[in-house]
Scaffold this active site. Structure first.
Site, short mmCIF file in Angstrom:
data_model
loop_
_atom_site.label_atom_id
_atom_site.label_comp_id
_atom_site.label_asym_id
_atom_site.label_seq_id
_atom_site.Cartn_x
_atom_site.Cartn_y
_atom_site.Cartn_z
N GLY A 1 10.95 38.15 48.34
CA GLY A 1 11.46 39.25 47.96
C GLY A 1 10.26 40.25 47.70
N HIS A 2 9.10 40.43 47.07
CA HIS A 2 8.11 41.38 47.08
C HIS A 2 7.66 42.75 48.48
CE1 HIS A 2 7.29 39.12 43.65
NE2 HIS A 2 7.82 40.59 42.73
N GLY A 19 13.70 45.81 43.65
CA GLY A 19 14.28 45.05 44.37
C GLY A 19 16.04 45.26 43.16
N GLN A 20 17.28 44.99 43.44
CA GLN A 20 18.52 44.76 43.53
C GLN A 20 18.30 43.95 41.90
OE1 GLN A 20 22.27 44.99 45.79
NE2 GLN A 20 22.88 43.97 43.77
N SER A 52 9.96 34.67 40.64
CA SER A 52 8.57 34.35 40.18
C SER A 52 8.43 32.77 39.28
CB SER A 52 7.30 35.34 39.64
OG SER A 52 7.05 36.02 40.78
N ARG A 53 9.41 33.25 38.75
CA ARG A 53 10.05 32.33 37.98
C ARG A 53 10.81 31.38 37.97
NH1 ARG A 53 10.96 36.86 34.17
NH2 ARG A 53 8.90 36.88 31.84
#
Ligand code: PAF
Length: 282
Positions: free
Chosen positions: A36-37, A147-148, A186-187
């Site tokens: 995502g990043h 990010g959405q 990340s979680r």
């Protein structure tokens, strides 16, 4: 690629880039980077000349009982990923570099921050807005990328930039998902094997509700109830919220007609809080 820890060094680099007339792209992150990043960085790499990524786990946006201490940190792997994407500067300041002793100035908003995640995470968006403002002041980007997946965060930041006449453009890019649909976060690494298997049911419930809306059911309450009954079937899950809201104001809506809406959900799976959303334009 330069890894910079002090504001002084960062400012030197930014001054030089400005003198050369470079367009500065910025991706703020809390590290433990995932696809995502990377998708934000790839877009920024294409669209700007100097790409700055910040890696800073911001204590101010975590509540007293939240996971600041456990939040995954992976600086070596992050640096490698940034290098591979072609990042120019990784800005990874220590807490004291961002919040000097006696720090006492905050950025906040009233309406957008009190909805959705704001209800169960009081102070969270104040922490996000404050650090993002500080990072914008440090990096002085022309374009910042979000990010959405964190739809409310992105909406708040766009509004903050407009309301405070900040001199940059905010771009919000689509959520990147695992093959089974789980939004990357990340979680996600907190999830146990069985929780991870069930986590994709969150997105499946959203997709199903989108289909119900497209096939003509416009009653937001009924659709939320359909999602809630799907989510309640997931073992060890506890719903925080399921809401259908106007895409700009985040106000809950009753009847979905000719507007942009977001179906937003937050659930706990075991101890992990997951959020997701889909946007529908009717
Ligand atoms: O989305 C995040 O990772 C954080 O909220 C942000 C924008 C980097 C601010 O700490």
């Amino acid at each position: 690629m330069k890894v910079i820890k002090t504001l002084k060094r960062l400012r030197n680099e930014i001054r030089r880039a400005r003198q050369e007339g470079l367009l500065i792209g910025f991706v703020p992150t809390m590290g433990t980077l995932h696809q995502g990043h990377l998708s934000l960085m790839q877009m920024a790499r294409k669209e700007t000349d100097l790409l700055v990524v910040s890696i800073f786990v911001n204590p101010l946006q975590f509540g007293p009982k939240e996971d600041f201490k456990q939040y995954p940190r992976n600086p070596k792997q992050d640096a490698k990923l940034c290098k591979d994407v072609g990042v120019d500067i990784v800005f990874a300041p220590a807490d004291e570099e961002v919040y000097s002793s006696g720090f006492d100035t905050y950025v906040d908003m009233t309406k957008l921050t009190s909805k959705l995640c704001g209800k169960s995470r009081p102070g969270h968006f104040r922490g996000v807005m404050t650090v993002v403002t500080k990072l914008f002041n440090m990096v002085e980007p022309d374009i910042a990328y979000f990010g959405q997946k964190d739809y409310q965060q992105a909406t708040i930041i766009k509004k903050m930039v407009k309301d405070l006449n900040m001199n940059l453009k905010v771009k919000v890019l689509p959520t990147i998902r695992e093959i089974d649909g789980l939004a990357m976060s990340s979680r996600n690494q907190y999830l146990t094997t069985s929780e991870r298997l069930n986590a994709s049911r969150l997105y499946q419930a959203l997709v199903k509700s989108k289909q119900i809306i497209i096939s003509g059911n416009k009653n937001a309450d009924k659709i939320c109830h359909a999602i809630i009954s799907e989510l309640n079937k997931i073992p060890k899950s506890k719903i925080d919220y399921v809401e259908i809201v106007d895409a700009d104001t985040l106000e809950p809506i009753q009847k979905i007609e000719r507007q942009k809406v977001v179906i937003a959900v937050a659930i706990y799976l075991g101890k992990t809080r997951l959020i997701d959303n889909i946007k529908i334009c009717i």
